[in-house]
Design a protein around this motif. Sequence first.
Motif, PDB file in Angstrom:
ATOM      1  N   ILE A   7     -17.065   2.136 -48.570  1.00  0.00           N
ATOM      2  CA  ILE A   7     -16.526   3.488 -48.725  1.00  0.00           C
ATOM      3  C   ILE A   7     -17.637   4.516 -48.574  1.00  0.00           C
ATOM      4  O   ILE A   7     -17.467   5.553 -47.908  1.00  0.00           O
ATOM      5  N   GLU A   8     -18.782   4.216 -49.170  1.00  0.00           N
ATOM      6  CA  GLU A   8     -19.917   5.153 -49.078  1.00  0.00           C
ATOM      7  C   GLU A   8     -20.386   5.288 -47.628  1.00  0.00           C
ATOM      8  O   GLU A   8     -20.631   6.395 -47.147  1.00  0.00           O
ATOM      9  N   GLN A   9     -20.487   4.171 -46.903  1.00  0.00           N
ATOM     10  CA  GLN A   9     -20.901   4.217 -45.505  1.00  0.00           C
ATOM     11  C   GLN A   9     -19.865   4.973 -44.667  1.00  0.00           C
ATOM     12  O   GLN A   9     -20.218   5.764 -43.798  1.00  0.00           O
ATOM     13  N   GLN A  51     -20.321   8.616 -45.302  1.00  0.00           N
ATOM     14  CA  GLN A  51     -21.525   9.130 -44.645  1.00  0.00           C
ATOM     15  C   GLN A  51     -21.302   9.302 -43.142  1.00  0.00           C
ATOM     16  O   GLN A  51     -21.712  10.305 -42.562  1.00  0.00           O
ATOM     17  N   SER A  52     -20.639   8.308 -42.517  1.00  0.00           N
ATOM     18  CA  SER A  52     -20.389   8.437 -41.074  1.00  0.00           C
ATOM     19  C   SER A  52     -19.427   9.595 -40.805  1.00  0.00           C
ATOM     20  O   SER A  52     -19.582  10.315 -39.813  1.00  0.00           O
ATOM     21  N   LYS A  53     -18.476   9.774 -41.681  1.00  0.00           N
ATOM     22  CA  LYS A  53     -17.556  10.889 -41.541  1.00  0.00           C
ATOM     23  C   LYS A  53     -18.301  12.214 -41.665  1.00  0.00           C
ATOM     24  O   LYS A  53     -18.070  13.160 -40.915  1.00  0.00           O
ATOM     25  N   LYS A  54     -19.211  12.263 -42.616  1.00  0.00           N
ATOM     26  CA  LYS A  54     -19.995  13.478 -42.839  1.00  0.00           C
ATOM     27  C   LYS A  54     -20.898  13.757 -41.631  1.00  0.00           C
ATOM     28  O   LYS A  54     -21.044  14.905 -41.203  1.00  0.00           O
ATOM     29  N   GLN A  55     -21.490  12.700 -41.073  1.00  0.00           N
ATOM     30  CA  GLN A  55     -22.352  12.880 -39.900  1.00  0.00           C
ATOM     31  C   GLN A  55     -21.539  13.377 -38.708  1.00  0.00           C
ATOM     32  O   GLN A  55     -22.025  14.219 -37.937  1.00  0.00           O
ATOM     33  N   ASP A  89     -20.929  16.993 -39.285  1.00  0.00           N
ATOM     34  CA  ASP A  89     -22.155  17.763 -39.029  1.00  0.00           C
ATOM     35  C   ASP A  89     -22.433  17.849 -37.538  1.00  0.00           C
ATOM     36  O   ASP A  89     -22.888  18.875 -37.027  1.00  0.00           O
ATOM     37  N   GLY A  90     -22.181  16.745 -36.791  1.00  0.00           N
ATOM     38  CA  GLY A  90     -22.382  16.739 -35.331  1.00  0.00           C
ATOM     39  C   GLY A  90     -21.417  17.691 -34.655  1.00  0.00           C
ATOM     40  O   GLY A  90     -21.769  18.359 -33.678  1.00  0.00           O
ATOM     41  N   ASN A  91     -20.200  17.783 -35.109  1.00  0.00           N
ATOM     42  CA  ASN A  91     -19.220  18.692 -34.533  1.00  0.00           C
ATOM     43  C   ASN A  91     -19.577  20.140 -34.838  1.00  0.00           C
ATOM     44  O   ASN A  91     -19.321  21.027 -34.019  1.00  0.00           O
ATOM     45  N   GLN A  92     -20.190  20.400 -35.964  1.00  0.00           N
ATOM     46  CA  GLN A  92     -20.567  21.762 -36.289  1.00  0.00           C
ATOM     47  C   GLN A  92     -21.773  22.206 -35.450  1.00  0.00           C
ATOM     48  O   GLN A  92     -21.908  23.370 -35.129  1.00  0.00           O
ATOM     49  N   ASP A  93     -22.652  21.261 -35.093  1.00  0.00           N
ATOM     50  CA  ASP A  93     -23.810  21.603 -34.278  1.00  0.00           C
ATOM     51  C   ASP A  93     -23.402  21.964 -32.855  1.00  0.00           C
ATOM     52  O   ASP A  93     -24.069  22.742 -32.178  1.00  0.00           O
ATOM     53  N   ILE A  94     -22.338  21.439 -32.367  1.00  0.00           N
ATOM     54  CA  ILE A  94     -21.911  21.685 -30.993  1.00  0.00           C
ATOM     55  C   ILE A  94     -21.268  22.989 -30.922  1.00  0.00           C
ATOM     56  O   ILE A  94     -21.160  23.980 -30.812  1.00  0.00           O
TER      57      ILE A  94
END
Length: 193
Positions: free
Chosen positions: A176-178, A181-185, A188-193
């Motif tokens: 669940i934690e992983q 984290q992947s969901k959060k990444q 974050d990747g979508n916000q950078d674009i």
Amino acid sequence: MSKRLEDFISNNKAEFDDLEPGADIWNNISMELDAWDKEQQLPKKREAKTFSLGFVLRVAAMIIVVMGIGFGVYVQSQKTAGNGGVDLASINPTYAKQQKQYATLIATKRTELKQIAKFDPQLYKEFDAELAKMQSTYKKLNRDLATSPNQERVLRAMIRNLQIQTEVLNQQLSVIEQFNQSKKQQQDGNQDI
């Protein structure tokens, strides 16, 4: 002498007859007798029994004592029913402590796991199904503990089951934690674009 008495009564009969009671007196006596007969025929009302305060208090105290003893027996039976009626500490105190620690740890981890039910109910259902299988095995071992000739061996199996449940819960929480984290990444990747 009796002849003289009879003569006297017959000679003075008129004087005796003037003292006869009136007809209304005989009517009153008759009514009273009728009323008295009716009272005899009606069922008597029971007299109300009264109890002294001391008697009532003694009965109440006895009831409270009996209920207290019953409650104590009930509470004690519930405590022993939790582990199949067997005192684990009498089998092996070390194993009993371990069993208690693992049970507490599992309860804590399950609470953590329930938190994901809000976010991903399907994943929680899958994880909970796996734990339910292990928990049913643990309950079967717990029932077998009371009748087993080798209770220490069954207790070790119960502790091993709890250890496995703890490991599975740790793995599930790690997954669940992983996942989070992947969901959060990804976010974050979508916000950078």
